[in-house]
Write a protein that holds these residues in place. Structure first.
Motif, PDB file in Angstrom:
ATOM      1  N   CYS A  89       0.650  -1.254   0.088  1.00  0.00           N
ATOM      2  CA  CYS A  89      -0.014  -0.034   0.128  1.00  0.00           C
ATOM      3  C   CYS A  89       0.856   1.322   0.041  1.00  0.00           C
ATOM      4  N   GLN A  90       2.023   1.211   0.926  1.00  0.00           N
ATOM      5  CA  GLN A  90       2.844   2.317   0.741  1.00  0.00           C
ATOM      6  C   GLN A  90       3.582   2.613  -0.689  1.00  0.00           C
ATOM      7  N   HIS A  91       3.743   1.734  -1.382  1.00  0.00           N
ATOM      8  CA  HIS A  91       4.600   1.479  -2.622  1.00  0.00           C
ATOM      9  C   HIS A  91       3.572   1.262  -3.676  1.00  0.00           C
ATOM     10  N   SER A  92       2.640   1.872  -3.692  1.00  0.00           N
ATOM     11  CA  SER A  92       1.393   1.607  -4.650  1.00  0.00           C
ATOM     12  C   SER A  92       1.699   2.271  -5.968  1.00  0.00           C
ATOM     13  N   ARG A  93       2.668   3.177  -6.256  1.00  0.00           N
ATOM     14  CA  ARG A  93       3.082   3.533  -7.468  1.00  0.00           C
ATOM     15  C   ARG A  93       4.087   2.972  -8.228  1.00  0.00           C
ATOM     16  N   CYS A  94       4.626   1.668  -7.564  1.00  0.00           N
ATOM     17  CA  CYS A  94       5.677   0.827  -8.310  1.00  0.00           C
ATOM     18  C   CYS A  94       5.210   0.465  -9.593  1.00  0.00           C
ATOM     19  N   PRO A  95       6.305   0.116 -10.463  1.00  0.00           N
ATOM     20  CA  PRO A  95       5.764  -0.630 -11.949  1.00  0.00           C
ATOM     21  C   PRO A  95       5.079  -1.918 -11.563  1.00  0.00           C
ATOM     22  N   PRO A  96       3.987  -2.413 -12.583  1.00  0.00           N
ATOM     23  CA  PRO A  96       3.475  -3.504 -12.349  1.00  0.00           C
ATOM     24  C   PRO A  96       4.223  -4.920 -12.151  1.00  0.00           C
ATOM     25  N   ALA A  97       5.300  -4.795 -12.852  1.00  0.00           N
ATOM     26  CA  ALA A  97       6.182  -6.183 -12.685  1.00  0.00           C
ATOM     27  C   ALA A  97       6.522  -6.297 -11.194  1.00  0.00           C
ATOM     28  N   ASP A  98       7.074  -5.011 -10.592  1.00  0.00           N
ATOM     29  CA  ASP A  98       7.582  -5.201  -9.167  1.00  0.00           C
ATOM     30  C   ASP A  98       6.313  -5.554  -8.293  1.00  0.00           C
ATOM     31  N   ALA A 161      -6.352  -0.241  -5.306  1.00  0.00           N
ATOM     32  CA  ALA A 161      -7.669  -0.176  -4.823  1.00  0.00           C
ATOM     33  C   ALA A 161      -7.956  -1.572  -4.073  1.00  0.00           C
ATOM     34  N   SER A 162      -7.504  -2.594  -4.636  1.00  0.00           N
ATOM     35  CA  SER A 162      -7.702  -3.986  -4.391  1.00  0.00           C
ATOM     36  C   SER A 162      -6.860  -4.219  -3.064  1.00  0.00           C
ATOM     37  N   ILE A 163      -5.600  -3.783  -3.097  1.00  0.00           N
ATOM     38  CA  ILE A 163      -4.672  -4.103  -1.879  1.00  0.00           C
ATOM     39  C   ILE A 163      -5.128  -3.359  -0.798  1.00  0.00           C
ATOM     40  N   ARG A 164      -5.699  -2.138  -0.841  1.00  0.00           N
ATOM     41  CA  ARG A 164      -6.285  -1.388   0.181  1.00  0.00           C
ATOM     42  C   ARG A 164      -7.423  -2.188   0.999  1.00  0.00           C
ATOM     43  N   ARG A 165      -8.443  -2.463   0.066  1.00  0.00           N
ATOM     44  CA  ARG A 165      -9.484  -3.303   0.497  1.00  0.00           C
ATOM     45  C   ARG A 165      -8.965  -4.665   1.125  1.00  0.00           C
TER      46      ARG A 165
END
Length: 184
Positions: A89-98, A161-165
């Motif tokens: 959640c804290q790194h929500s703007r990381c690349p999709p592969a990460d 959104a999903s990881i916050r849920r």
């Protein structure tokens, strides 16, 4: 032992039921139409099944050390999973592969460990707490899987959104377990 007990109990019940209705009833002497030897053997088989089921249940309750070890796995895997989800959640703007690699590396094992040890919740707190905790845990697992799928497709807004849920459902599961511990 439990499966054998179930099989014997149901075989005895079904065979006894069939024995009692296998011949047409004679109005004047109803009891003479029941094949008593067949019925007695069926009854004995059913009783053996019930005894095996009761022994299996007794063995389950006697194995307190195993239950405590499984409960320890539940609490540690839930804590590990919660930490991983909070980190994501804290790194929500990381690349999709990460995000994919992070979910695979940090979430898969705690999810599996928790699910494998879930019977300890029944033994320790009963079915009501088990059902409540597993409802929250299953929802969290579903959202973690959904975030993995969204990351695989490159939809990082959906990952966030999903990881916050998932985080909220994991917090609910932790709170339910904490409340159950205080009630015991």
């Amino acid at each position: 032992m439990r499966a054998l007990g179930q099989i014997l109990m149901w075989l005895g019940f079904l065979a006894g039921s069939f024995a009692s209705v296998s011949q047409l009833e004679v109005q004047d002497d109803k009891w003479s139409t029941v094949p008593w030897l067949w019925y007695a053997v069926s009854l004995a088989v059913g009783i053996v099944g019930i005894v095996l089921l009761r022994r299996a249940k007794h063995d389950d309750h006697r194995d307190e050390d195993k239950t405590e070890a499984e409960y320890s796995v539940i609490t540690s895997s839930l804590a590990e999973l919660s930490t991983a989800v909070e980190t994501l959640c804290q790194h929500s703007r990381c690349p999709p592969a990460d995000a994919l690699k992070f979910i695979d590396d940090r979430c898969a094992e705690p999810l599996s460990d928790f699910a494998d040890s879930r019977q300890a919740l029944v033994k320790r707190f009963g079915m009501a707490v088990y059902a409540d905790v597993m409802t929250e845990f299953a929802s969290a697992e579903r959202y973690v899987n959904r975030s993995w799928s969204a990351a695989a497709d490159g939809y990082m807004d959906e990952v966030d959104a999903s990881i916050r849920r998932a985080q909220q459902h994991l917090a609910n599961a932790r709170n339910l377990i904490a409340a159950a511990e205080q009630a015991v």
